[in-house]
Write a protein that holds these residues in place. Structure first.
Motif, PDB file in Angstrom:
ATOM      1  N   VAL A 136       2.087  -8.808   2.369  1.00 53.31           N
ATOM      2  CA  VAL A 136       2.690  -7.484   2.157  1.00 53.31           C
ATOM      3  C   VAL A 136       3.524  -7.079   3.363  1.00 53.31           C
ATOM      4  CG1 VAL A 136       2.192  -5.009   1.952  1.00 53.31           C
ATOM      5  CG2 VAL A 136       1.026  -6.642   0.457  1.00 53.31           C
ATOM      6  N   ASN A 137       3.013  -7.326   4.553  1.00 54.82           N
ATOM      7  CA  ASN A 137       3.771  -6.985   5.762  1.00 54.82           C
ATOM      8  C   ASN A 137       5.080  -7.770   5.847  1.00 54.82           C
ATOM      9  OD1 ASN A 137       2.025  -5.036   6.762  1.00 54.82           O
ATOM     10  ND2 ASN A 137       0.780  -6.520   7.880  1.00 54.82           N
ATOM     11  N   LEU A 138       5.059  -9.015   5.410  1.00 53.72           N
ATOM     12  CA  LEU A 138       6.302  -9.800   5.392  1.00 53.72           C
ATOM     13  C   LEU A 138       7.301  -9.196   4.416  1.00 53.72           C
ATOM     14  CD1 LEU A 138       4.805 -13.403   5.581  1.00 53.72           C
ATOM     15  CD2 LEU A 138       6.227 -12.299   7.314  1.00 53.72           C
ATOM     16  N   PHE A 139       6.839  -8.754   3.262  1.00 50.18           N
ATOM     17  CA  PHE A 139       7.718  -8.081   2.308  1.00 50.18           C
ATOM     18  C   PHE A 139       8.298  -6.801   2.900  1.00 50.18           C
ATOM     19  CE2 PHE A 139       5.782 -10.444  -1.351  1.00 50.18           C
ATOM     20  CZ  PHE A 139       6.962 -10.799  -1.988  1.00 50.18           C
TER      21      PHE A 139
ATOM     22  N   THR B 167      -8.585  -7.915   3.686  1.00 45.32           N
ATOM     23  CA  THR B 167      -8.437  -6.826   4.649  1.00 45.32           C
ATOM     24  C   THR B 167      -7.492  -5.754   4.125  1.00 45.32           C
ATOM     25  OG1 THR B 167      -6.672  -8.093   5.750  1.00 45.32           O
ATOM     26  CG2 THR B 167      -8.914  -8.308   6.625  1.00 45.32           C
ATOM     27  N   TYR B 168      -6.624  -6.134   3.188  1.00 46.98           N
ATOM     28  CA  TYR B 168      -5.718  -5.180   2.535  1.00 46.98           C
ATOM     29  C   TYR B 168      -6.437  -4.653   1.308  1.00 46.98           C
ATOM     30  CZ  TYR B 168      -1.297  -3.202   0.883  1.00 46.98           C
ATOM     31  OH  TYR B 168      -0.299  -2.342   0.489  1.00 46.98           O
ATOM     32  N   LYS B 169      -6.633  -3.339   1.237  1.00 49.09           N
ATOM     33  CA  LYS B 169      -7.536  -2.762   0.232  1.00 49.09           C
ATOM     34  C   LYS B 169      -6.838  -2.087  -0.944  1.00 49.09           C
ATOM     35  CE  LYS B 169     -11.225  -4.036   2.398  1.00 49.09           C
ATOM     36  NZ  LYS B 169     -12.030  -5.163   1.850  1.00 49.09           N
ATOM     37  N   ASN B 170      -5.537  -1.886  -0.882  1.00 44.67           N
ATOM     38  CA  ASN B 170      -4.882  -1.159  -1.977  1.00 44.67           C
ATOM     39  C   ASN B 170      -4.553  -2.145  -3.112  1.00 44.67           C
ATOM     40  OD1 ASN B 170      -3.800   0.927  -3.439  1.00 44.67           O
ATOM     41  ND2 ASN B 170      -1.902   1.042  -2.283  1.00 44.67           N
ATOM     42  N   LEU B 171      -5.618  -2.536  -3.810  1.00 44.09           N
ATOM     43  CA  LEU B 171      -5.519  -3.545  -4.856  1.00 44.09           C
ATOM     44  C   LEU B 171      -5.922  -2.959  -6.204  1.00 44.09           C
ATOM     45  CD1 LEU B 171      -7.344  -6.518  -3.048  1.00 44.09           C
ATOM     46  CD2 LEU B 171      -4.897  -5.989  -3.003  1.00 44.09           C
TER      47      LEU B 171
ATOM     48  N   ASN C 294       2.053   1.360   2.243  1.00 39.80           N
ATOM     49  CA  ASN C 294       0.802   0.828   1.707  1.00 39.80           C
ATOM     50  C   ASN C 294       0.931   0.585   0.205  1.00 39.80           C
ATOM     51  OD1 ASN C 294      -1.953   0.056   1.907  1.00 39.80           O
ATOM     52  ND2 ASN C 294      -2.575   2.055   1.117  1.00 39.80           N
ATOM     53  N   PRO C 295       1.877  -0.281  -0.203  1.00 39.21           N
ATOM     54  CA  PRO C 295       2.126  -0.480  -1.631  1.00 39.21           C
ATOM     55  C   PRO C 295       0.932  -1.121  -2.328  1.00 39.21           C
ATOM     56  CG  PRO C 295       3.284  -2.122  -0.347  1.00 39.21           C
ATOM     57  CD  PRO C 295       2.735  -1.138   0.633  1.00 39.21           C
ATOM     58  N   LYS C 296       0.774  -0.782  -3.593  1.00 38.83           N
ATOM     59  CA  LYS C 296      -0.345  -1.325  -4.356  1.00 38.83           C
ATOM     60  C   LYS C 296      -0.008  -2.727  -4.856  1.00 38.83           C
ATOM     61  CE  LYS C 296      -2.962   1.409  -6.672  1.00 38.83           C
ATOM     62  NZ  LYS C 296      -3.567   2.332  -7.685  1.00 38.83           N
ATOM     63  N   VAL C 297      -1.020  -3.597  -4.835  1.00 37.86           N
ATOM     64  CA  VAL C 297      -0.877  -4.987  -5.270  1.00 37.86           C
ATOM     65  C   VAL C 297      -1.739  -5.214  -6.504  1.00 37.86           C
ATOM     66  CG1 VAL C 297      -1.238  -7.417  -4.662  1.00 37.86           C
ATOM     67  CG2 VAL C 297      -0.395  -5.794  -2.936  1.00 37.86           C
TER      68      VAL C 297
ATOM     69  N   ASP D   2       1.851  -2.650 -16.430  1.00 36.25           N
ATOM     70  CA  ASP D   2       1.545  -1.963 -15.174  1.00 36.25           C
ATOM     71  C   ASP D   2       2.777  -1.264 -14.598  1.00 36.25           C
ATOM     72  OD1 ASP D   2      -0.003  -1.526 -12.581  1.00 36.25           O
ATOM     73  OD2 ASP D   2       1.748  -2.672 -11.903  1.00 36.25           O
ATOM     74  N   THR D   3       2.588  -0.010 -14.203  1.00 35.74           N
ATOM     75  CA  THR D   3       3.669   0.764 -13.572  1.00 35.74           C
ATOM     76  C   THR D   3       3.293   1.241 -12.172  1.00 35.74           C
ATOM     77  OG1 THR D   3       2.851   2.790 -14.624  1.00 35.74           O
ATOM     78  CG2 THR D   3       4.561   1.548 -15.810  1.00 35.74           C
ATOM     79  N   GLU D   4       2.124   0.858 -11.686  1.00 34.36           N
ATOM     80  CA  GLU D   4       1.630   1.351 -10.399  1.00 34.36           C
ATOM     81  C   GLU D   4       1.958   0.437  -9.233  1.00 34.36           C
ATOM     82  OE1 GLU D   4      -2.561   2.691 -10.404  1.00 34.36           O
ATOM     83  OE2 GLU D   4      -2.582   1.938 -12.465  1.00 34.36           O
ATOM     84  N   CYS D   5       2.005  -0.860  -9.497  1.00 40.50           N
ATOM     85  CA  CYS D   5       1.989  -1.836  -8.413  1.00 40.50           C
ATOM     86  C   CYS D   5       3.383  -2.359  -8.078  1.00 40.50           C
ATOM     87  CB  CYS D   5       1.078  -3.003  -8.784  1.00 40.50           C
ATOM     88  SG  CYS D   5      -0.636  -2.500  -9.100  1.00 40.50           S
ATOM     89  N   GLU D   6       3.582  -2.591  -6.789  1.00 39.89           N
ATOM     90  CA  GLU D   6       4.864  -3.115  -6.326  1.00 39.89           C
ATOM     91  C   GLU D   6       4.868  -4.641  -6.262  1.00 39.89           C
ATOM     92  OE1 GLU D   6       7.900  -2.503  -2.520  1.00 39.89           O
ATOM     93  OE2 GLU D   6       6.313  -1.039  -2.923  1.00 39.89           O
ATOM     94  N   PHE D   7       3.672  -5.208  -6.070  1.00 41.11           N
ATOM     95  CA  PHE D   7       3.559  -6.666  -5.957  1.00 41.11           C
ATOM     96  C   PHE D   7       2.452  -7.169  -6.877  1.00 41.11           C
ATOM     97  CE2 PHE D   7       4.838  -4.964  -1.780  1.00 41.11           C
ATOM     98  CZ  PHE D   7       6.095  -5.532  -1.679  1.00 41.11           C
ATOM     99  N   VAL D   8       2.519  -8.470  -7.184  1.00 41.08           N
ATOM    100  CA  VAL D   8       1.492  -9.072  -8.048  1.00 41.08           C
ATOM    101  C   VAL D   8       1.146 -10.462  -7.547  1.00 41.08           C
ATOM    102  CG1 VAL D   8       3.226  -9.967  -9.685  1.00 41.08           C
ATOM    103  CG2 VAL D   8       0.842  -9.677 -10.430  1.00 41.08           C
ATOM    104  N   ASN D   9      -0.144 -10.786  -7.631  1.00 44.49           N
ATOM    105  CA  ASN D   9      -0.629 -12.127  -7.284  1.00 44.49           C
ATOM    106  C   ASN D   9      -1.725 -12.511  -8.269  1.00 44.49           C
ATOM    107  OD1 ASN D   9      -0.820 -13.561  -3.991  1.00 44.49           O
ATOM    108  ND2 ASN D   9      -1.411 -14.576  -5.885  1.00 44.49           N
ATOM    109  N   TRP D  10      -1.561 -13.663  -8.910  1.00 38.84           N
ATOM    110  CA  TRP D  10      -2.619 -14.228  -9.734  1.00 38.84           C
ATOM    111  C   TRP D  10      -3.574 -14.999  -8.833  1.00 38.84           C
ATOM    112  CZ3 TRP D  10      -2.355 -14.785 -15.400  1.00 38.84           C
ATOM    113  CH2 TRP D  10      -1.286 -14.073 -15.955  1.00 38.84           C
TER     114      TRP D  10
END
Length: 332
Positions: A109-112, A30-34, A3-6, A85-93
């Motif tokens: 995220v699931n594809l990653f 639907t993905y909430k860890n943002l 459940n990586p943070k985005v 930022d040091t918390e998040c594994e992915f980023v989207n503008w």
């Protein structure tokens, strides 16, 4: 991590009606860890007043009010938040006039998670008008496609920016250059093609996945930066510069055949832009620069691929006015 943070970055300016739709499309994921960061350089308090109750309810939202910024400042402020930022594994503008479909981040995220070699995930996307009605859908294939990074990067030079805009793609943060977004080490190196330069940077470090169904929508309207006549012209100048940067580093364009194909593809796009400007009787310093770049590239094509044009020293500096606000060119 299952459940990586985005990290979600939203620059906004003076268009609360569009911002509401963009912002709520993020909240409705639907993905909430943002982790959501907003930078607002509006000249009014409409967005600040709108966002206030959300800040009290959602601890994962950070809002910055930056009224003295121009568009470049706003963009680069969020770039710095991305670096810090040091918390998040992915980023989207997400641009404040665009929209995400509810399952966008969950699917990507699931594809990653299922493809560790991937650095960038994109998808088909809708183009919508100011009312949110679909104008057309931009897609590439009808199944999930994984493309080696080198092939994907090379294709950008041949087939233009098929990956999409900043709103469209989710990035693995560890594949960004020092956490920043640029193809070279020069700060603000590609003002008008910050998305394409980012895709190339990221694809030099991993593979691409294209999801066949639309997961976002790009809004097309008359106050979008791309509606300014000089913006598409500057895109072509930066595209050519990226092409020569890639050749000099032997990234993506590694052989003379690669380079020649990329140049010829660019000639077609740049010619169409210049022809359009001619028919519309548009004249500007930026158009003059594109004409020079075109001529110098043609010389290089017949001169053992020796490009003598110095983009850094000859580059035109200029301002445009969008919504009565003076800004430097960006991709919004």
């Amino acid at each position: 991590m299952d459940n990586p943070k985005v990290l979600v970055l939203i620059p906004t300016y003076n268009r609360l009606n569009f911002f509401k739709v963009a912002f709520e499309s993020v909240l409705n994921q639907t993905y909430k860890n943002l982790k959501i960061i907003i930078s607002d350089d509006s000249t009014n308090e409409d967005t600040a007043n709108f966002i206030k109750p959300y800040l009290e309810k959602f601890p994962n939202i950070t809002y910055f009010r930056n009224p003295g910024f121009n568009a470049d400042d706003n963009w680069n402020f969020l770039r710095q938040q991305q670096i810090n930022d040091t918390e998040c594994e992915f980023v989207n503008w997400i641009m404040d006039d665009d929209v995400w479909l509810p399952k966008k981040i969950e699917i990507m995220v699931n594809l990653f998670l299922n493809h560790p070699s991937v650095s960038l995930v994109t998808s088909a996307r809708h183009m919508i008008d100011s009312e949110g009605k679909i104008i057309r859908t931009l897609s590439r294939g009808n199944q999930i496609t994984k493309i080696p990074g080198n092939n994907a990067g090379k294709s950008i030079f041949i087939a233009d920016n098929y990956i999409g805009e900043p709103t469209t793609a989710l990035i693995r943060k560890s594949c960004l250059r020092n956490g920043d977004i640029c193809f070279t080490d020069e700060e603000k190196g590609f003002n008008s093609l910050v998305d394409v330069s980012t895709w190339l940077s990221v694809l030099s470090r991993g593979d691409l996945i294209i999801y066949p169904e639309p997961l976002s929508a790009l809004r097309v309207h008359n106050i979008r930066g791309s509606a300014i006549p000089d913006v598409p012209i500057m895109w072509q100048i930066d595209y050519c510069r990226l092409l020569w940067e890639s050749w000099s580093k032997k990234i993506f364009l590694k052989t003379e055949d690669d380079l020649r194909e990329a140049i010829l593809a660019w000639f077609i796009r740049a010619s169409n832009i210049m022809l359009k400007a001619h028919r519309e009787k548009h004249k500007s310093a930026v158009l003059s620069e594109l004409e020079i770049v075109f001529a110098e590239t043609a010389k290089a094509l017949s001169n053992n691929y020796e490009m003598n044009y110095n983009f850094k020293s000859q580059r035109v500096s200029f301002e445009i006015v969008v919504d009565r606000k003076s800004t430097r060119l960006n991709s919004s």
